[in-house]
Design an enzyme around this catalytic site. Structure first.
Site, PDB file in Angstrom:
ATOM      1  N   ARG A  10       0.833  -1.210   0.000  1.00  0.00           N
ATOM      2  CA  ARG A  10       0.000   0.000   0.000  1.00  0.00           C
ATOM      3  C   ARG A  10       0.864   1.256   0.000  1.00  0.00           C
ATOM      4  O   ARG A  10       0.509   2.252  -0.629  1.00  0.00           O
ATOM      5  CB  ARG A  10      -0.916   0.012   1.209  1.00  0.00           C
ATOM      6  CG  ARG A  10      -2.048  -0.971   1.057  1.00  0.00           C
ATOM      7  CD  ARG A  10      -3.014  -0.821   2.204  1.00  0.00           C
ATOM      8  NE  ARG A  10      -4.171  -1.645   1.960  1.00  0.00           N
ATOM      9  CZ  ARG A  10      -4.856  -2.257   2.907  1.00  0.00           C
ATOM     10  NH1 ARG A  10      -4.501  -2.153   4.170  1.00  0.00           N
ATOM     11  NH2 ARG A  10      -5.900  -2.982   2.604  1.00  0.00           N
ATOM     12  N   GLY A  68     -12.882  -3.677  -0.102  1.00  0.00           N
ATOM     13  CA  GLY A  68     -14.274  -3.240   0.054  1.00  0.00           C
ATOM     14  C   GLY A  68     -14.681  -2.215  -0.989  1.00  0.00           C
ATOM     15  O   GLY A  68     -15.807  -2.251  -1.512  1.00  0.00           O
ATOM     16  N   LYS A  93     -18.504 -16.613   1.565  1.00  0.00           N
ATOM     17  CA  LYS A  93     -19.925 -16.382   1.834  1.00  0.00           C
ATOM     18  C   LYS A  93     -20.715 -15.823   0.667  1.00  0.00           C
ATOM     19  O   LYS A  93     -20.333 -14.823   0.072  1.00  0.00           O
ATOM     20  CB  LYS A  93     -20.038 -15.382   2.981  1.00  0.00           C
ATOM     21  CG  LYS A  93     -19.687 -15.963   4.327  1.00  0.00           C
ATOM     22  CD  LYS A  93     -19.781 -14.856   5.330  1.00  0.00           C
ATOM     23  CE  LYS A  93     -20.243 -15.337   6.673  1.00  0.00           C
ATOM     24  NZ  LYS A  93     -20.428 -14.193   7.569  1.00  0.00           N
ATOM     25  N   GLY A 129      -9.377  -8.755  -1.225  1.00  0.00           N
ATOM     26  CA  GLY A 129      -8.237  -9.237  -0.460  1.00  0.00           C
ATOM     27  C   GLY A 129      -7.685 -10.599  -0.836  1.00  0.00           C
ATOM     28  O   GLY A 129      -6.513 -10.728  -1.189  1.00  0.00           O
TER      29      GLY A 129
HETATM   30  P1  AMP Z   1     -13.900 -14.069   1.063  1.00  0.00           P
HETATM   31  O1  AMP Z   1     -13.232 -13.196   2.071  1.00  0.00           O
HETATM   32  O2  AMP Z   1     -15.385 -14.153   1.221  1.00  0.00           O
HETATM   33  O3  AMP Z   1     -13.465 -13.782  -0.352  1.00  0.00           O
HETATM   34  O4  AMP Z   1     -13.432 -15.544   1.406  1.00  0.00           O
HETATM   35  C1  AMP Z   1     -12.093 -15.945   1.363  1.00  0.00           C
HETATM   36  C2  AMP Z   1     -11.941 -17.157   2.209  1.00  0.00           C
HETATM   37  O5  AMP Z   1     -12.802 -18.170   1.767  1.00  0.00           O
HETATM   38  C3  AMP Z   1     -10.544 -17.746   2.191  1.00  0.00           C
HETATM   39  O6  AMP Z   1      -9.969 -17.617   3.463  1.00  0.00           O
HETATM   40  C4  AMP Z   1     -10.757 -19.203   1.829  1.00  0.00           C
HETATM   41  O7  AMP Z   1     -10.003 -20.093   2.627  1.00  0.00           O
HETATM   42  C5  AMP Z   1     -12.230 -19.408   2.112  1.00  0.00           C
HETATM   43  N1  AMP Z   1     -12.796 -20.508   1.297  1.00  0.00           N
HETATM   44  C6  AMP Z   1     -12.726 -20.630  -0.026  1.00  0.00           C
HETATM   45  N2  AMP Z   1     -13.327 -21.773  -0.410  1.00  0.00           N
HETATM   46  C7  AMP Z   1     -13.775 -22.383   0.696  1.00  0.00           C
HETATM   47  C8  AMP Z   1     -14.454 -23.601   0.941  1.00  0.00           C
HETATM   48  N3  AMP Z   1     -14.798 -24.436  -0.053  1.00  0.00           N
HETATM   49  N4  AMP Z   1     -14.758 -23.921   2.216  1.00  0.00           N
HETATM   50  C9  AMP Z   1     -14.422 -23.077   3.221  1.00  0.00           C
HETATM   51  N5  AMP Z   1     -13.771 -21.921   3.055  1.00  0.00           N
HETATM   52  C10 AMP Z   1     -13.441 -21.565   1.806  1.00  0.00           C
END
Ligand code: AMP
Length: 398
Positions: free
Chosen positions: A35, A379, A200, A356
Site C-alpha cells: 500500500r 471493500g 460467503k 483481499g
Molecule cells: P472471502 O473473504 O469471502 O473472499 O473468502 C475468502 C476465504 O474463503 C478464504 O480464506 C478461503 O479459505 C475461504 N474458502 C474458499 N473456499 C472455501 C471452501 N470451499 N470452504 C471453506 N472456506 C473456503
C-alpha cells in the site's frame, strides 16, 4: 476536476490522502508494504515538480484516541527508505498547531506525515469542521486512497468541498484503479467473465446481481458455491452453506437464466474429512458429497471447464478464491484459475483481480505481474461492482 498528470506542483503544498494502513508485526515492522509502494508514483511526481507533500492516512482501528500501537510514526523509517534523500517531518497530531506550523515551514521537495487521522473520531464521522481544519494544511487536495474510497470520511470525501475544482484531483493510483474498474464495467468488449469465489454468498449477492446486467458468464467457486448446490437439491455433506440464503440462491439462478447470463458452478470438488491441512482428501461430484465430508476446493473437471471459459473471455474480473488456498492440499483450483487468467491476459484479455484474498492468491502464485491490474481496494472495489457510488470518487468528480 483537474488532471494530476497535467498539473505542475511547483511551489505548491499538496495534501495527499493515502492508504498507509499496512500490517505490522509485534516488533512494529511492516510485513507487507504494497500500500505504501502503491502511492510512491504520486508522491514522487509532486516532489519532482518542486512541490511539497503533506501525507494523511488512517492506520488500523483505534477505539480510544491516540494509541502507540496505531501511531503512524512506526512507518517513518520505511517511508524514508522508499523516498531516499527526501526530508520527512512527522507531526504527532494531524490538526494541532504543531501540524499547521510544520506545514507552513515545509519546503519544496519535503514531506510532512501527519499522525493517524482516526485518532480523531471526527474522521470516520465525516465531520465538516475537522475536514476544514485538515484542508487548511495544503494548497490543493489529492486523493490517492482507493482502499477507503467507499467511506464518506472527513479526509476521503468531505474535505473535497473546501477546495475549488482545479485544486482537487485523484492521484495516479486512484486514477489507475478507477480506470481499470471502469474498463471492466463499461467496456463494449465481450465476452465479459466474472469469477466470484470466497466463503460467503451473503457477501457477494449484490455484486453478482449487479453483474447480471453486464456479464456474459459468471463462474461461482469457493465455499459459496455449495449454498447453490444445496438450493438445487444437491447433497453437500458438511460443506460451507448459508441455509438462510437458499431461496435467494435459486432466485439468482433464475434471474441469470432470464437475462441470458451463464452461471457456472464447479461440477466436481476436492473433499476433506475435516477442515485441516492434514485432512484425508478425495474427489466428488459437487452435488453428491458424502455426509461427513466437506468440499474445500474445486475439482479437476471444474478446473478444466473454468479454464476453457477463461480462455475465451475478453474482459475478466476475479474476486475471491476457488478453495481454501491457504492450505496446500486445497490450493490447486485457485492456482489453476490464476494461471488461466494470466494466460488469457497474455493472449490479449483485460483482467482485473481485486478483493483481499484473490490478490493474496495471485501474489502467492507469483502471477501478480501477469494479469492486467491488481486492485489495492477490497471493500471499495466490491462496492464499485455492486453499482454503488463511491463517496471518495464522487467528492472529486462532482
Ligand atoms: P472471502 O473473504 O469471502 O473472499 O473468502 C475468502 C476465504 O474463503 C478464504 O480464506 C478461503 O479459505 C475461504 N474458502 C474458499 N473456499 C472455501 C471452501 N470451499 N470452504 C471453506 N472456506 C473456503
Amino acid at each position: 476536476m483537474s488532471k494530476f498528470q497535467d498539473h505542475n506542483f511547483k511551489n505548491e503544498k499538496a495534501l495527499v490522502r493515502v492508504d498507509f494502513n499496512v500490517p505490522l508485526n509485534d516488533k512494529f515492522e511492516i510485513t507487507d508494504d504494497n500500500r505504501m509502494k502503491a502511492s510512491m508514483p504520486t508522491i514522487k511526481k509532486i516532489l519532482n515538480d518542486g512541490g511539497s507533500v503533506i501525507l494523511m492516512s488512517h492506520f488500523g482501528r483505534p477505539k480510544d484516541g491516540p494509541t502507540d500501537k496505531y501511531s503512524l510514526k512506526h512507518l517513518v523509517k520505511h517511508l524514508q527508505e522508499l523516498l531516499g534523500e527526501t526530508k520527512i517531518v512527522f507531526a504527532g497530531d494531524c490538526i494541532a498547531e504543531d501540524a499547521i506550523q510544520k506545514s507552513k515551514e515545509l519546503k519544496p521537495g519535503e514531506v510532512l506525515l501527519l499522525e493517524n487521522l482516526r485518532f480523531y473520531k471526527e474522521e470516520e464521522k465525516g465531520d465538516e469542521g475537522f475536514a476544514e481544519k485538515l484542508s487548511k494544511l495544503g494548497d490543493l487536495y489529492v486523493n490517492d486512497a482507493f482502499g477507503t474510497a467507499h467511506r464518506a470520511h472527513a479526509s476521503t470525501a468531505v474535505i473535497a468541498k473546501f477546495f475549488p475544482a482545479d485544486k482537487k484531483m485523484f492521484g495516479l493510483l486512484m486514477e489507475a484503479e478507477v480506470q481499470s474498474a471502469e474498463k471492466v464495467l463499461h467496456s463494449a468488449d465481450k465476452p465479459f467473465l466474472a469469477i466470484i469465489g470466497g466463503a460467503k454468498v451473503s457477501d457477494k449477492i449484490l455484486i453478482i446481481e449487479n453483474l447480471l446486467d453486464r456479464a456474459t458468464d459468471i463462474i461461482i467457486g469457493g465455499g459459496m458455491a455449495y449454498t447453490f448446490f444445496k438450493a438445487m437439491g444437491g447433497k453437500i455433506g458438511k460443506s460451507l452453506c448459508e441455509d438462510d440464503r437458499l431461496d435467494m440462491a435459486n432466485e439468482l439462478l433464475q434471474k441469470a437464466r432470464d437475462k441470458n447470463v451463464c452461471i457456472h458452478l464447479p461440477a466436481d470438488s476436492i473433499i476433506a474429512d475435516k477442515f485441516d491441512a492434514a485432512a484425508n482428501v478425495s474427489g466428488s461430484l459437487s452435488n453428491d458429497i458424502p455426509e461427513d465430508w466437506m468440499a474445500l476446493d474445486i475439482g479437476e473437471m471444474a478446473c478444466e471447464t473454468f479454464s476453457k471459459i477463461i480462455a475465451r473471455s475478453r474482459i475478466i474480473l476475479w474476486n475471491g478464491p476457488m478453495g481454501v488456498f491457504e492450505m496446500q492440499k486445497f490450493q490447486h483450483g485457485t492456482k489453476t484459475i490464476a494461471q488461466a487468467v494470466a494466460d488469457a491476459t497474455q493472449a490479449g484479455a483485460f483482467s482485473l483481480v481485486g478483493g483481499g484474498d484473490s490478490v493474496a492468491a495471485v501474489n502467492q502464485f507469483h502471477l501478480a505481474d501477469k494479469v492486467s491490474y491488481v486492485s489495492t481496494g477490497g471493500g471499495a472495489l466490491l462496492e464499485y461492482f455492486e453499482g454503488k457510488e463511491l463517496p471518495g470518487i464522487a467528492a472529486i468528480d462532482n
